[in-house]
Design an enzyme around this catalytic site. Structure first.
Site: not given
Lengths: 662, 316
Positions: A412, A456, A472
């Site tokens: 991430c 995250h 995202d």
């Protein structure tokens, strides 16, 4: 019963066992020499009691000199080891050392009591370090053991060790209601009672206010709980579970920081566009100031602040578990961007990331607008051979360029950072948001656990017409990471998922883990989290809301004195129950006979009564005569053996109910 | 409290010997084995016995039987109002041949002394006798002469005949460990008595069951009978209760407590036990306590009060 002066080897063994277990968890925390000395003293004392070694007890002056020297040694040693600091650790070390010396010195009944009460005190000191359920259970057991040692010491030798232990366990259990009562009603202080200076301020590893590629990979493997959430009603969908933490604006090419952007006061420019969720978060201590909240928070609690980037911060560092209630809406709009913020959201280190800049310029040259660039970037992650991994290759040189064009493997952080750089290069304001995503639902107690492995990072993009929008990029690469959560996702990656469906053992393990976590949650909620505020709520529910702390103490004192007086009156009024276990067994036998219609008159002796019963019920004659004889021997001949036999015979003695007249 | 090793075997042995004694005595004193057992208990405890009963129910026979069966020397002293202390203790008479006084011992120098109708003697004679009972020695002209061991006094008195008597004061009644009464024999026992041989002839044929050493040994065993704390608790409760019972002028003294304990020890041994039970105390209490208690009002029988006492003290 005569006053006990000497300490038998059995008493000593009990006492030593109690004190060793009371010391146990401290072993790793003490300076290594101290436990060695402690156990040397303990072994010396035991060997002396067994006659295998000489104790300095004969000569009072020698004993005195030895213990004084020992105490001085402990003081100097502890002082040197902790460099003069007299905090929690040094205090505990001192206590342990002195208990060891007292153990050696122990000679009379008085000393025995002192050692036992010191052991109780040692038990308490463990709570300076840990307040977990396991600690509490362990220390409960140790308390029983120490109590048993005290009972053993005060019982005649004829009473067995097991009887002592059983009595101790019963006494400790019987005191639980009183403990709960005091716990609930005694006025509570805000925070723990002991404001101990020491090293207890370190929090657990968690997010930080900056990010460097590689840092969150470590978190990805940590199973520690970050926080727990209990929703008041419905839960949002799994893919909406973005828990917002620090927002990162400033980058030097490799490292991202929050900077001073959007810290100023101002109205929070968030507008809810969907259902609102109310929930309570129980945050584990992390020694930072930020708090987590579901994106996006629409109403906050006490003692916290909201920044313009929707970050929640506590007024103090979070050093203890913190509980707070929030309200959020997962569909929202966030439309406010100051000029300063726009500058920050476009900042890039000069001359860094040449290949990334070139790619962004190429997209712009192709005539794409803002949305087009965002779509192209996500498209690139989804289409090109990018991979999601928790163990990416190291990146030398320009990390963004290296990741985007060469290695193409990351997690991430890599995606969020390079995505934001791409957009900023294309002139679109963007920022990195860190926090947690997902969480595991615990059906046992209806709450969610978010672990450190759920950490995250994602991005937010500014569109002039829409405001800040979450994007995202990780979801573009590995959609399951977001829809399943990291736990399921990593299991799927390892091919464990298919296995788990069939394997009941693993399923059981999973259930056990959920159960254990639920127990921990309730423990935090009701025991550790029982704050003055909760107490006030409880008092109000009990109709005692008007009592102040002072009045409460006075009330409790008065109630306590009245209770004790009542108890004393009862005890004084009644003839004391004498004689211990043999008498209890005999009374049990008499009660059973009374139920069978043959009550013993108070003035009847055992044999007299047995003869009467035998005359009335020939079938009971042999049993009751044997029991009465045995009891008479135990009670009036002080026979050393036979208590167990008596108990067994009484247990087996069933005269039955009185036959009802037809 | 010292703890004596518990010896069930010795106690059982003592019990069977006492049983043999009682059954032999029952052949003479018919149908009174309970009283006999108490009388033997009293002797084992080293106490003196007061028999209070009508004439002709066998008091003298009982005393003689016991003396005979135990192999002890026996003297009888008939008390009258002109009995002098010298008639009890003895007298020094001038011996012309030796030209000096020689002491002629009185009937008190024996192992079993039957003092018949003790309440007919004057207080002077009574106190001479009672002093001998207490001290187990007599003083003659400044010399202390020990009495033989064992030394028992079995005194009798007639309760109904009060003319010309000097009732023993309570303080002196206290010297007797037990007071017993025989009462009329039962129907069968009386018939056997009437039809059977003369008691005196039977007595003459009686062989001793014990030697003196056996008796002394048994007395030592009485001392070794164990008394638990729990029993002392019960005894103290009895004593305390006797002092607060409304029907009594005064309760049991500490000496009465000691006497009770001593009698209970002997009773336990007679029943083959090396330890005292509350039952033992209860069994000996009427015989040991009744003559020591004084009813507050005339006409109230101490026996009834004793029953009340036993019924109101709990055995724990």
């Amino acid at each position: 019963m005569s006053v006990r002066g000497d300490i038998s080897i059995r008493d000593l063994a009990w006492c030593c066992a109690g004190i060793t277990l009371a010391l146990g968890p401290h072993l790793t925390r003490l300076p290594p020499l101290l436990p060695l000395c402690f156990f040397a003293l303990l072994v010396w004392r035991l060997a002396g009691a067994l006659g295998k070694a000489r104790l300095p007890h004969r000569d009072y002056r020698l004993l005195w000199a030895l213990t004084q020297l020992g105490a001085l040694g402990v003081f100097v040693g502890v002082y040197a080891h902790y460099q003069g600091g007299m905090g929690r650790d040094a205090g505990v070390a001192l206590l342990c050392g002195l208990v060891g010396l007292k153990l050696l010195e122990m000679k009379e009944a008085r000393d025995f009591y002192v050692v036992c009460f010191l052991a109780y005190f040692l038990v308490v000191t463990h709570f300076f370090y840990s307040q977990a359920i396991v600690t509490a259970i362990y220390l409960f057991g140790v308390t029983v053991l120490i109590t048993a040692a005290l009972i053993r010491f005060n019982s005649p030798a004829s009473i067995g060790d097991r009887a002592c232990a059983t009595l101790a366990a019963r006494m400790v259990l019987e005191s639980v209601p009183l403990m709960v009562f005091c716990f609930m009603l005694f006025p509570r202080l805000d925070g723990p009672l002991w404001g101990m200076p020491g090293k207890d301020d370190h929090g657990v590893t968690g997010l930080s206010d900056h990010m460097e590629i590689g840092r969150i990979a470590h978190l990805g493997t940590s199973d520690e709980v970050a926080f727990r959430v209990a929703f008041d009603g419905a839960r949002p969908r799994a893919r909406d579970l973005y828990w917002r933490g620090p927002v990162l604006w400033v980058t030097d090419g490799r490292r991202w920081d929050a900077g001073d952007v959007a810290r100023g006061k101002g109205t929070v420019p968030v507008v809810a566009r969907g259902p609102r969720y109310r929930y309570e978060i129980l945050l584990e201590p992390h020694d930072e100031r930020w708090l987590l909240g579901l994106d996006a928070v629409t109403a906050t609690g006490e003692r916290m602040r909201v920044s313009r980037a929707l970050e929640l911060t506590s007024l103090q560092r979070v050093k203890q578990r913190r509980r707070y209630t929030l309200e959020s809406s997962t569909a929202y709009s966030l439309r406010d961007l100051s000029a300063e913020e726009r500058t920050a959201a476009l900042q890039l280190p000069p001359a860094a990331h040449p290949r990334t800049r070139a790619l962004a310029a190429a997209w712009r040259a192709a005539g794409r607008d803002d949305r087009g660039v965002v779509a192209a970037a996500l498209q690139r992650f989804a289409a090109a051979p990018y991979g999601y991994t928790l163990t990416p290759p190291t990146l030398s040189g320009d990390p963004i360029d290296g990741f985007l064009f060469d290695t193409r493997l990351g997690f991430c952080e890599h995606y969020a950072a390079s995505f934001v750089v791409l957009l900023r290069a294309a002139g679109i304001p963007a920022r990195v948001v860190t926090g947690y995503q997902g969480g595991e639902y615990n059906g046992v107690s209806d709450y969610m656990v978010v672990r450190q492995s759920d950490a995250h990072a994602w991005a937010e993009v500014w569109f002039d017409d829409e405001g800040w929008v979450r994007a995202d990029p990780t979801a573009a690469v590995a959609p399951e990471r977001v829809s399943l959560g990291i736990g399921e996702f990593s299991r799927a990656g390892a091919g464990i998922r298919a296995l788990e469906d069939n394997d009941t053992a693993l399923a059981l393990l999973h259930n056990a883990r959920q159960l254990w976590d639920a127990a921990n949650y309730q423990w935090s909620q009701w025991v550790l989290g029982y704050s003055p505020q909760r107490q006030r709520e409880l008092m109000e529910r009990l109709g005692l809301g008007h009592l102040t702390a002072g009045r409460l103490i006075v009330t409790l004192l008065i109630v306590g004195v009245l209770l004790l007086a009542g108890l004393a009156w009862l005890l004084l009024r009644r003839p004391a129950q004498q004689g211990g276990p043999a008498v209890r067994a005999w009374h049990m036998c008499c009660r059973r006979l009374a139920q069978a219609g043959l009550p013993r008159a108070a003035h009847e002796g055992p044999l007299e009564f047995a003869a009467r019963v035998a005359a009335a019920r020939a079938d009971l004659a042999s049993d009751i005569e044997a029991i009465a004889r045995l009891y008479a021997l135990l009670r009036y001949a002080d026979a050393p053996h036979g208590l167990e036999t008596l108990r067994e015979r009484v247990r087996a003695f069933r005269p039955g109910r009185a036959a009802r007249p037809a | 409290m010292s703890i004596t090793p518990f010896k069930p075997k010795a106690a059982a042995d003592a019990s069977s010997r006492v049983a043999a004694l009682v059954s032999a005595a029952s052949g003479i004193v018919l149908g009174k084995s309970d009283v006999l057992r108490l009388a033997v208990t009293c002797l084992l405890a080293g106490g003196h016995l007061l028999l209070e009963d009508l004439p002709g129910v066998g008091k003298t026979t009982l005393a003689q039987t016991l003396a005979r069966l135990l192999g002890l020397s026996y003297q009888r002293l008939q008390c009258t109002s002109d009995l002098m202390p010298a008639d009890v203790i003895g007298v020094s008479v001038y011996d012309r041949n030796d030209s000096q006084f020689r002491f002629h011992p009185g009937p008190v120098f024996t192992q079993v002394l039957l003092a018949d109708e003790i309440n007919r003697a004057t207080p002077r004679a009574q106190s001479a006798l009672l002093e001998a009972m207490e001290e187990r020695q007599v003083s003659v002209e400044g010399r202390a002469l020990p009495l033989p061991a064992p030394f028992f006094v079995i005194a009798t008195q007639n309760p109904s005949d009060q003319v010309g008597t000097y009732p023993l004061p309570e303080s002196q009644l206290d010297r007797f460990l037990m007071r017993l009464s025989l009462g009329y024999p039962g129907r069968d026992a009386e018939r056997e008595l009437l039809q059977g041989r003369d008691r005196r002839a039977l007595l003459a044929d009686l062989e001793p069951v014990f030697g003196v050493d056996d008796l002394l040994d048994l007395q030592r065993q009485v001392d070794a009978v164990h008394v638990a704390d729990a029993l002392v608790d019960y005894l103290q409760a009895l004593l305390a209760r006797s002092r607060e019972l409304p029907g009594l002028a005064h309760g049991l003294s500490p000496r009465a407590g000691l006497a009770l304990l001593r009698a209970a020890r002997a009773w336990a041994l007679v029943h083959g036990r090396g330890h005292v039970l509350p039952e033992d105390l209860k069994a000996v209490l009427p015989s040991v306590a009744t003559h020591r208690l004084v009813a507050r009002e005339a006409g109230v029988r101490a026996e009834a009060t004793i029953t009340q006492l036993l019924r109101t003290v709990a055995v724990i």
